[in-house]
Design a protein around this motif. Sequence first.
Motif, mmCIF file in Angstrom:
data_model
loop_
_atom_site.group_PDB
_atom_site.id
_atom_site.type_symbol
_atom_site.label_atom_id
_atom_site.label_comp_id
_atom_site.label_asym_id
_atom_site.label_seq_id
_atom_site.Cartn_x
_atom_site.Cartn_y
_atom_site.Cartn_z
ATOM 1 N N LEU A 188 43.716 40.349 34.838
ATOM 2 C CA LEU A 188 43.982 39.519 36.138
ATOM 3 C C LEU A 188 45.081 39.053 37.025
ATOM 4 C CD1 LEU A 188 39.891 39.326 36.322
ATOM 5 C CD2 LEU A 188 41.161 41.130 37.457
ATOM 6 N N ASP A 189 45.451 37.801 35.957
ATOM 7 C CA ASP A 189 46.627 37.937 35.694
ATOM 8 C C ASP A 189 47.896 37.493 36.708
ATOM 9 O OD1 ASP A 189 47.280 34.942 37.117
ATOM 10 O OD2 ASP A 189 47.816 34.096 34.599
ATOM 11 N N ARG A 190 48.044 38.927 36.173
ATOM 12 C CA ARG A 190 49.280 39.707 36.253
ATOM 13 C C ARG A 190 49.342 40.853 36.913
ATOM 14 N NH1 ARG A 190 49.241 43.713 30.614
ATOM 15 N NH2 ARG A 190 51.166 44.550 31.885
ATOM 16 N N SER A 191 48.100 40.969 37.471
ATOM 17 C CA SER A 191 47.895 42.080 38.649
ATOM 18 C C SER A 191 47.580 41.760 39.797
ATOM 19 C CB SER A 191 46.344 43.204 37.679
ATOM 20 O OG SER A 191 46.322 43.626 36.320
ATOM 21 N N VAL A 192 48.491 42.479 40.787
ATOM 22 C CA VAL A 192 48.068 42.750 42.006
ATOM 23 C C VAL A 192 46.399 43.420 42.908
ATOM 24 C CG1 VAL A 192 50.036 43.006 42.563
ATOM 25 C CG2 VAL A 192 48.902 45.180 42.781
ATOM 26 N N LEU A 193 45.726 44.200 42.772
ATOM 27 C CA LEU A 193 44.706 44.258 42.456
ATOM 28 C C LEU A 193 43.911 44.844 41.243
ATOM 29 C CD1 LEU A 193 44.386 47.819 43.317
ATOM 30 C CD2 LEU A 193 45.271 46.731 45.426
ATOM 31 N N ALA A 194 42.302 44.536 41.417
ATOM 32 C CA ALA A 194 41.388 45.625 40.587
ATOM 33 C C ALA A 194 40.262 46.678 41.080
ATOM 34 C CB ALA A 194 41.150 44.223 40.339
ATOM 35 N N VAL A 195 40.039 47.110 40.216
ATOM 36 C CA VAL A 195 39.565 48.663 41.222
ATOM 37 C C VAL A 195 38.179 48.432 40.160
ATOM 38 C CG1 VAL A 195 38.528 50.883 41.453
ATOM 39 C CG2 VAL A 195 41.087 50.228 41.314
ATOM 40 N N PHE A 196 37.146 47.953 40.198
ATOM 41 C CA PHE A 196 35.640 47.699 40.206
ATOM 42 C C PHE A 196 34.881 48.938 39.385
ATOM 43 C CE2 PHE A 196 36.821 44.001 38.954
ATOM 44 C CZ PHE A 196 36.461 43.313 38.245
ATOM 45 N N LEU A 197 34.191 49.720 38.674
ATOM 46 C CA LEU A 197 33.722 50.849 38.767
ATOM 47 C C LEU A 197 32.692 50.574 37.392
ATOM 48 C CD1 LEU A 197 36.341 53.392 37.324
ATOM 49 C CD2 LEU A 197 35.910 52.962 39.404
ATOM 50 N N SER A 198 31.108 50.554 38.921
ATOM 51 C CA SER A 198 29.677 49.918 38.262
ATOM 52 C C SER A 198 29.114 50.648 39.374
ATOM 53 C CB SER A 198 29.540 48.851 38.393
ATOM 54 O OG SER A 198 28.174 48.247 37.872
ATOM 55 N N THR A 199 27.579 51.552 38.782
ATOM 56 C CA THR A 199 27.238 52.169 39.506
ATOM 57 C C THR A 199 26.089 51.262 40.405
ATOM 58 O OG1 THR A 199 25.530 52.630 37.174
ATOM 59 C CG2 THR A 199 26.626 54.199 38.610
ATOM 60 N N PHE A 200 25.920 50.002 39.365
ATOM 61 C CA PHE A 200 25.152 48.937 40.353
ATOM 62 C C PHE A 200 25.195 47.425 39.615
ATOM 63 C CE2 PHE A 200 22.169 49.152 36.689
ATOM 64 C CZ PHE A 200 22.065 47.719 36.298
ATOM 65 N N GLU A 201 25.259 46.258 40.456
ATOM 66 C CA GLU A 201 25.492 45.057 39.982
ATOM 67 C C GLU A 201 24.526 44.250 40.706
ATOM 68 O OE1 GLU A 201 27.239 43.517 37.429
ATOM 69 O OE2 GLU A 201 28.393 45.696 37.608
ATOM 70 N N THR A 202 23.245 43.801 40.312
ATOM 71 C CA THR A 202 22.615 42.824 41.050
ATOM 72 C C THR A 202 23.038 41.374 41.866
ATOM 73 O OG1 THR A 202 22.675 41.409 39.225
ATOM 74 C CG2 THR A 202 20.694 43.265 39.891
ATOM 75 N N GLN A 203 24.626 40.785 41.563
ATOM 76 C CA GLN A 203 25.424 40.151 42.055
ATOM 77 C C GLN A 203 26.863 40.749 41.124
ATOM 78 O OE1 GLN A 203 24.834 36.076 40.771
ATOM 79 N NE2 GLN A 203 27.078 35.463 40.966
ATOM 80 N N GLY A 204 26.980 40.598 40.765
ATOM 81 C CA GLY A 204 28.457 41.035 40.089
ATOM 82 C C GLY A 204 29.380 39.737 39.451
ATOM 83 N N ILE A 205 29.056 39.210 38.635
ATOM 84 C CA ILE A 205 29.882 37.671 38.315
ATOM 85 C C ILE A 205 31.087 38.295 37.589
ATOM 86 C CG2 ILE A 205 30.226 35.878 36.452
ATOM 87 C CD1 ILE A 205 26.551 36.427 36.428
ATOM 88 N N ALA A 206 31.488 39.420 37.576
ATOM 89 C CA ALA A 206 32.896 39.648 36.847
ATOM 90 C C ALA A 206 34.368 40.459 38.428
ATOM 91 C CB ALA A 206 32.788 40.922 35.924
#
Length: 332
Positions: free
Chosen positions: A219-237
């Motif tokens: 994450l530290d070296r990247s400009v953004l992130a793409v998250f692939l998850s069908t569901f999250e109750t909160q999304g801590i990551a």
Amino acid sequence: MSGPALTVLTAPIRPAAQRLYTRLRGIGRRMLKPGSPGLPGSPYPGHYALVRSVVEGLREIRADFNFNPETFAALSRVVYAPANEALLQAAALKRRGTIDFLAAGPVNALFADESDGILQMPEIDLLIVPSEWTIDFYRGVPELVRKARICPCGVDTDVWRPSDVRKEPSAVIYWKSGDERFCEDVEASVRRCGLTPLRVRSRHGEHSLFTPDELRRLLDRSVLAVFLSTFETQGIALAEAWSMNVPTMVWDPRGDAEWRGRRLTAGSSAPYLTPATGAAFREIGELKPALERALQSPGSFQPREWVLANMTDAVCSKRFYELIKGEAGRAG
């Protein structure tokens, strides 16, 4: 001398003889193997991310509480037990009149009938849920809906803090759901936007496929992130990425999903996503335009600022502490 206002209990209180035996084993281990720390154990038994955030946040705000006391005499009359073995013990203590108010959630069980219906124990007065859509799991059990209150946990913004490392034209691909072909299509879209995809494999309920340090470095070296998850109750990551000041593009299909072999209809893949922290897409064709917009106006996102205002350990634990004191007070 009165006890604390709250006890956070994630490990059952053991009888004195058993505590002595465990302590002596630890001493013996250190004598036989000098340098050994004694018997292994987590400083935050239970769901590590949740328990760590609650306990450290309560300490930061100087709340009147204790954590996993060794003796029954040290228990508060108000107990929060987000781990099942401790929750069963606390329910028995409430039946005996040792405690007055019992809170549980959000990690004891996802479904109302899971773990032998532990959430439906009548001794539970308050059920913490991590986001609004997760109340849907209990629509068929009105008593649980009545007890449910929304309160997410926080993240450690000192640990999840961006360094001075130079950003690269890369994007973290946090692959938690969907087949590999779909992940590859996402990576192809990322490449077409001039970014190198950095894949991180995850799964629901699985926490050993990568280390926090590995994710933090990517994450530290990247400009953004793409998250692939069908569901999250909160999304801590997701919150950890935002704390690293990395905006996220989130796949949010809101369709069929699965948890430990059971089907569910997902209400969200990012319950706390805001325009300050990123954007959502539902179909693969929506991803490339979303990425292009994000890359053209990076200043439109302020993910770390959002976390500092809304989802630190202290912010969330203060909300939790005030919630549980208020609910216990109303219950008398």
